[in-house]
Design an enzyme around this catalytic site. Structure first.
Site: not given
Ligand code: NAP
Length: 231
Positions: A188, A59-60, A186, A153, A14
């Protein structure tokens, strides 16, 4: 109006699509990721958009790295998007994945990470005429959810929502609007291939929400489609 966005976790999922969408709308983006050398999609966006796309490393969980990015910003940041997040053990109470190390990591990333990010960028936000902080949370963190499993989570996102309210309360006097968002389910790496929304659909909807974020919404938890959600 062209704004400056700062987006964490901008290299995939996302966060990458929010970066792509914001740049396509003519905004500037500071795209934060852990490993810029491996962020090929971000490099392609930078090649296409030039100086409007600045890639930064953090890194956050590393407050000093976030502070260093903020200290290098001369102008205003209008929108800080705390998007970086990680899933943890998805099972029930007996899931052996809930080790101290794993639990600590997900709480640091999903709960403390948004706090470190918001805190780091308060000075560049103070230079904006409409400063906004958007925390990408999850409905899995709502106290009204009826699911089970994924204990930490859920707890990390509940904590992020709670921090959002406290930030909104403290920053109200400075005119900084703070809200948390559920991005939908989503497609991902985290959401999986059978999720409801493409990353583009979620990112497009979220960007519209951030453009509309003002003090009337501060302290709120909001769905990607604009529907209010219970904390
Ligand atoms: N996908 C869903 O259905 C969904 C639903 C509800 C909420 N969310 C939330 O939406 C947000 C984005 O999720 P996504 O689905 O895009 O997940 P994703 O595809 O797994 O991507 C996660 C992103 O966060 C980064 N990240 C993880 N740990 C980190 C850290 N310690 N410092 C900096 N960057 C870090 C990853 O970087 P690396 O590539 O370095 O690992 C990646 O860029 C998250 O907060 C997730 O909880 C997602």
């Amino acid at each position: 109006m062209a704004d400056t966005y700062l987006i964490t976790g901008a290299n995939r999922g996302i966060g990458l699509e929010m970066t792509r969408n914001a740049l396509a709308k003519g905004h500037r983006v500071i795209a934060v990721c852990r490993n810029p050398a491996a962020a090929a999609d971000l490099a392609a966006l930078q090649a296409a958009h030039g100086a409007s796309c600045h890639i930064a490393q953090a890194d956050v969980c590393d407050a000093a790295a976030l502070d260093a990015i903020a200290n290098a910003v001369d102008g205003a940041i209008d929108v800080v998007i705390c998007n970086a997040g990680a899933m943890s053990a998805r099972g029930g109470v007996a899931d052996t994945g809930n080790t101290a190390e794993a639990v600590g990591s997900v709480l640091m990333t999903n709960m403390v990470g948004p706090f470190f990010t918001a805190r780091a960028f308060l000075t560049p936000l103070s230079r904006s005429s409409q400063p906004r902080i958007a925390i990408i949370s999850s409905y899995m963190g709502s106290q009204q959810h009826t699911g089970s499993g994924a204990y930490f989570y859920r707890a990390s996102k509940a904590g992020a929502n709670n921090l959002m309210v406290t930030l909104a309360n403290e920053l109200r006097a400075q005119g900084v609007a703070v809200a948390a968002y559920h991005p939908g389910w989503v497609q991902t790496d985290m959401g999986g291939a059978s999720a409801d929304l493409t990353p583009q659909e979620s990112a497009t909807a979220l960007l519209a929400r951030f453009e509309a974020l003002d003090m009337a919404h501060t302290g709120c938890f909001i769905n990607y489609d604009g529907t209010p959600l219970p904390l």
